[in-house]
Design a protein around this motif. Structure first.
Motif, PDB file in Angstrom:
ATOM      1  N   LEU A  38       0.833  -1.197   0.000  1.00 13.73           N
ATOM      2  CA  LEU A  38       0.000   0.000   0.000  1.00 13.73           C
ATOM      3  C   LEU A  38       0.872   1.252   0.000  1.00 13.73           C
ATOM      4  CD1 LEU A  38      -2.017  -2.256   0.890  1.00 13.73           C
ATOM      5  CD2 LEU A  38      -3.194  -0.478   2.134  1.00 13.73           C
ATOM      6  N   PRO A  39       0.462   2.286  -0.748  1.00 18.43           N
ATOM      7  CA  PRO A  39       1.274   3.503  -0.862  1.00 18.43           C
ATOM      8  C   PRO A  39       1.449   4.251   0.462  1.00 18.43           C
ATOM      9  CG  PRO A  39      -0.835   3.769  -1.996  1.00 18.43           C
ATOM     10  CD  PRO A  39      -0.747   2.346  -1.548  1.00 18.43           C
ATOM     11  N   GLU A  40       0.638   3.956   1.464  1.00 16.99           N
ATOM     12  CA  GLU A  40       0.767   4.612   2.766  1.00 16.99           C
ATOM     13  C   GLU A  40       1.980   4.091   3.543  1.00 16.99           C
ATOM     14  OE1 GLU A  40      -3.517   4.644   1.478  1.00 16.99           O
ATOM     15  OE2 GLU A  40      -2.006   3.084   1.629  1.00 16.99           O
ATOM     16  N   LEU A  46       5.689   2.704   8.873  1.00 17.88           N
ATOM     17  CA  LEU A  46       4.473   1.921   8.678  1.00 17.88           C
ATOM     18  C   LEU A  46       4.671   0.958   7.512  1.00 17.88           C
ATOM     19  CD1 LEU A  46       1.334   1.791   9.498  1.00 17.88           C
ATOM     20  CD2 LEU A  46       0.993   3.083   7.401  1.00 17.88           C
ATOM     21  N   ALA A  47       4.285  -0.299   7.717  1.00 14.89           N
ATOM     22  CA  ALA A  47       4.309  -1.286   6.637  1.00 14.89           C
ATOM     23  C   ALA A  47       2.880  -1.795   6.467  1.00 14.89           C
ATOM     24  CB  ALA A  47       5.241  -2.435   6.978  1.00 14.89           C
ATOM     25  N   ALA A  48       2.343  -1.642   5.255  1.00 14.08           N
ATOM     26  CA  ALA A  48       0.985  -2.097   4.960  1.00 14.08           C
ATOM     27  C   ALA A  48       1.011  -2.886   3.655  1.00 14.08           C
ATOM     28  CB  ALA A  48       0.035  -0.904   4.856  1.00 14.08           C
ATOM     29  N   ILE A  49       0.693  -4.172   3.748  1.00 16.45           N
ATOM     30  CA  ILE A  49       0.760  -5.062   2.596  1.00 16.45           C
ATOM     31  C   ILE A  49      -0.555  -5.817   2.451  1.00 16.45           C
ATOM     32  CG2 ILE A  49       1.903  -7.094   1.617  1.00 16.45           C
ATOM     33  CD1 ILE A  49       4.451  -6.216   3.005  1.00 16.45           C
ATOM     34  N   ALA A  50      -1.084  -5.851   1.217  1.00 17.02           N
ATOM     35  CA  ALA A  50      -2.268  -6.649   0.900  1.00 17.02           C
ATOM     36  C   ALA A  50      -1.799  -7.841   0.074  1.00 17.02           C
ATOM     37  CB  ALA A  50      -3.271  -5.816   0.116  1.00 17.02           C
ATOM     38  N   ARG A  51      -2.355  -9.006   0.401  1.00 16.16           N
ATOM     39  CA  ARG A  51      -2.002 -10.215  -0.332  1.00 16.16           C
ATOM     40  C   ARG A  51      -3.283 -10.985  -0.643  1.00 16.16           C
ATOM     41  NH1 ARG A  51       3.082 -11.075   3.314  1.00 16.16           N
ATOM     42  NH2 ARG A  51       4.662 -10.385   1.849  1.00 16.16           N
ATOM     43  N   ARG A  52      -3.244 -11.662  -1.801  1.00 11.50           N
ATOM     44  CA  ARG A  52      -4.406 -12.431  -2.236  1.00 11.50           C
ATOM     45  C   ARG A  52      -4.043 -13.898  -2.368  1.00 11.50           C
ATOM     46  NH1 ARG A  52      -5.815 -14.528  -6.876  1.00 11.50           N
ATOM     47  NH2 ARG A  52      -4.189 -13.426  -8.019  1.00 11.50           N
ATOM     48  N   LYS A  53      -4.927 -14.751  -1.884  1.00 10.97           N
ATOM     49  CA  LYS A  53      -4.854 -16.198  -2.097  1.00 10.97           C
ATOM     50  C   LYS A  53      -6.225 -16.609  -2.613  1.00 10.97           C
ATOM     51  CE  LYS A  53      -3.162 -20.372  -1.804  1.00 10.97           C
ATOM     52  NZ  LYS A  53      -2.053 -20.802  -2.613  1.00 10.97           N
ATOM     53  N   GLY A  54      -6.296 -17.026  -3.877  1.00 11.85           N
ATOM     54  CA  GLY A  54      -7.593 -17.333  -4.490  1.00 11.85           C
ATOM     55  C   GLY A  54      -8.426 -16.073  -4.565  1.00 11.85           C
ATOM     56  N   ASP A  55      -9.637 -16.099  -4.020  1.00 13.37           N
ATOM     57  CA  ASP A  55     -10.528 -14.940  -4.035  1.00 13.37           C
ATOM     58  C   ASP A  55     -10.498 -14.158  -2.727  1.00 13.37           C
ATOM     59  OD1 ASP A  55     -11.372 -15.539  -6.604  1.00 13.37           O
ATOM     60  OD2 ASP A  55     -13.047 -16.778  -5.914  1.00 13.37           O
ATOM     61  N   ILE A  56      -9.653 -14.564  -1.795  1.00 18.31           N
ATOM     62  CA  ILE A  56      -9.608 -13.926  -0.483  1.00 18.31           C
ATOM     63  C   ILE A  56      -8.383 -13.024  -0.381  1.00 18.31           C
ATOM     64  CG2 ILE A  56      -9.493 -14.303   2.011  1.00 18.31           C
ATOM     65  CD1 ILE A  56     -10.865 -17.013   1.531  1.00 18.31           C
ATOM     66  N   TRP A  57      -8.615 -11.789   0.073  1.00 17.48           N
ATOM     67  CA  TRP A  57      -7.543 -10.819   0.287  1.00 17.48           C
ATOM     68  C   TRP A  57      -7.254 -10.701   1.780  1.00 17.48           C
ATOM     69  CZ3 TRP A  57      -4.435  -8.059  -2.952  1.00 17.48           C
ATOM     70  CH2 TRP A  57      -4.752  -8.105  -4.316  1.00 17.48           C
ATOM     71  N   TYR A  58      -5.987 -10.488   2.101  1.00 14.40           N
ATOM     72  CA  TYR A  58      -5.541 -10.270   3.480  1.00 14.40           C
ATOM     73  C   TYR A  58      -4.807  -8.939   3.525  1.00 14.40           C
ATOM     74  CZ  TYR A  58      -6.454 -15.206   4.382  1.00 14.40           C
ATOM     75  OH  TYR A  58      -7.049 -16.430   4.533  1.00 14.40           O
ATOM     76  N   GLN A  66       5.659   5.324  16.836  1.00 15.90           N
ATOM     77  CA  GLN A  66       4.659   6.315  17.236  1.00 15.90           C
ATOM     78  C   GLN A  66       3.231   5.803  17.057  1.00 15.90           C
ATOM     79  OE1 GLN A  66       5.640   9.229  18.636  1.00 15.90           O
ATOM     80  NE2 GLN A  66       7.714   8.420  18.409  1.00 15.90           N
ATOM     81  N   GLU A  67       2.424   5.895  18.120  1.00 15.68           N
ATOM     82  CA  GLU A  67       1.004   5.567  18.013  1.00 15.68           C
ATOM     83  C   GLU A  67       0.389   6.511  16.983  1.00 15.68           C
ATOM     84  OE1 GLU A  67      -2.674   6.090  21.002  1.00 15.68           O
ATOM     85  OE2 GLU A  67      -1.043   4.820  21.766  1.00 15.68           O
ATOM     86  N   LYS A  68      -0.517   5.999  16.148  1.00 10.93           N
ATOM     87  CA  LYS A  68      -1.101   6.856  15.109  1.00 10.93           C
ATOM     88  C   LYS A  68      -2.434   6.327  14.603  1.00 10.93           C
ATOM     89  CE  LYS A  68       2.480   6.251  12.269  1.00 10.93           C
ATOM     90  NZ  LYS A  68       3.356   5.232  12.776  1.00 10.93           N
ATOM     91  N   SER A  69      -3.172   7.216  13.964  1.00 16.43           N
ATOM     92  CA  SER A  69      -4.367   6.847  13.218  1.00 16.43           C
ATOM     93  C   SER A  69      -4.012   6.943  11.747  1.00 16.43           C
ATOM     94  CB  SER A  69      -5.517   7.796  13.546  1.00 16.43           C
ATOM     95  OG  SER A  69      -5.929   7.611  14.879  1.00 16.43           O
ATOM     96  N   VAL A  70      -4.466   5.965  10.967  1.00 13.37           N
ATOM     97  CA  VAL A  70      -4.094   5.884   9.557  1.00 13.37           C
ATOM     98  C   VAL A  70      -5.341   5.621   8.722  1.00 13.37           C
ATOM     99  CG1 VAL A  70      -2.681   4.619   7.892  1.00 13.37           C
ATOM    100  CG2 VAL A  70      -1.877   4.863  10.213  1.00 13.37           C
ATOM    101  N   SER A  71      -5.377   6.218   7.542  1.00 18.46           N
ATOM    102  CA  SER A  71      -6.432   5.948   6.575  1.00 18.46           C
ATOM    103  C   SER A  71      -5.793   5.179   5.410  1.00 18.46           C
ATOM    104  CB  SER A  71      -7.037   7.259   6.092  1.00 18.46           C
ATOM    105  OG  SER A  71      -8.048   7.007   5.155  1.00 18.46           O
ATOM    106  N   LEU A  72      -6.224   3.939   5.214  1.00 15.56           N
ATOM    107  CA  LEU A  72      -5.665   3.089   4.157  1.00 15.56           C
ATOM    108  C   LEU A  72      -6.675   2.932   3.038  1.00 15.56           C
ATOM    109  CD1 LEU A  72      -4.181   0.269   6.405  1.00 15.56           C
ATOM    110  CD2 LEU A  72      -2.945   2.176   5.381  1.00 15.56           C
ATOM    111  N   ASN A  73      -6.237   3.176   1.810  1.00 14.71           N
ATOM    112  CA  ASN A  73      -7.090   3.037   0.642  1.00 14.71           C
ATOM    113  C   ASN A  73      -7.201   1.561   0.273  1.00 14.71           C
ATOM    114  OD1 ASN A  73      -8.193   3.114  -1.990  1.00 14.71           O
ATOM    115  ND2 ASN A  73      -7.532   5.238  -2.138  1.00 14.71           N
TER     116      ASN A  73
END
Length: 125
Positions: A38-40, A46-58, A66-73
């Motif tokens: 993810l570009p964020e 911060l490390a944000a990774i999306a992965r797909r296995k079949g039709d399911i995304w993780y 630092q504690e934070k609030s994040v908006s992920l697209n």
């Protein structure tokens, strides 16, 4: 977050056996069909990774110091409506589970503890 044919968790065995997120963690695949950073994401922050296995995304998110609030697209999700199962930190040794419904192409707002994490599984409904 890590790519490995064998996942090892650094945790007390009794804590893992009682953990409400245990089943969720056990079901996470170790081989993926698609990976998307993810570009964020920012090195050391911060490390944000999306992965797909079949039709399911993780979605896996690891926070820096630092504690934070994040908006992920959620652009990585194909068009549709999804059941989202979430595992996240409430404290250093407490994991909470939740289930929500979300549409693709939206943003996900999350609060992260210092050194905390967030996991989500997305299944189309």
């Amino acid at each position: 977050m890590f790519t490995s044919p064998m996942l090892i968790l650094a945790a007390d065995m009794e804590d893992m056996l009682k953990c409400p997120g245990r089943r969720f963690i056990e079901e996470v695949p170790v081989v993926w069909d698609e990976n998307y950073v993810l570009p964020e994401s920012k090195i050391g922050n911060l490390a944000a990774i999306a992965r797909r296995k079949g039709d399911i995304w993780y979605l896996s998110v690891l926070n820096g110091e630092q504690e934070k609030s994040v908006s992920l697209n959620l652009n990585f999700l194909p068009e549709g409506k999804y059941k989202m199962v979430i595992a996240y930190d409430k404290g250093r040794k407490e994991i909470l589970m939740d289930t929500k419904t979300i549409k693709s192409r939206k943003s996900l707002n999350i609060k992260l503890l210092s050194g905390g994490g967030y996991l989500a599984r997305f299944e189309r409904i």
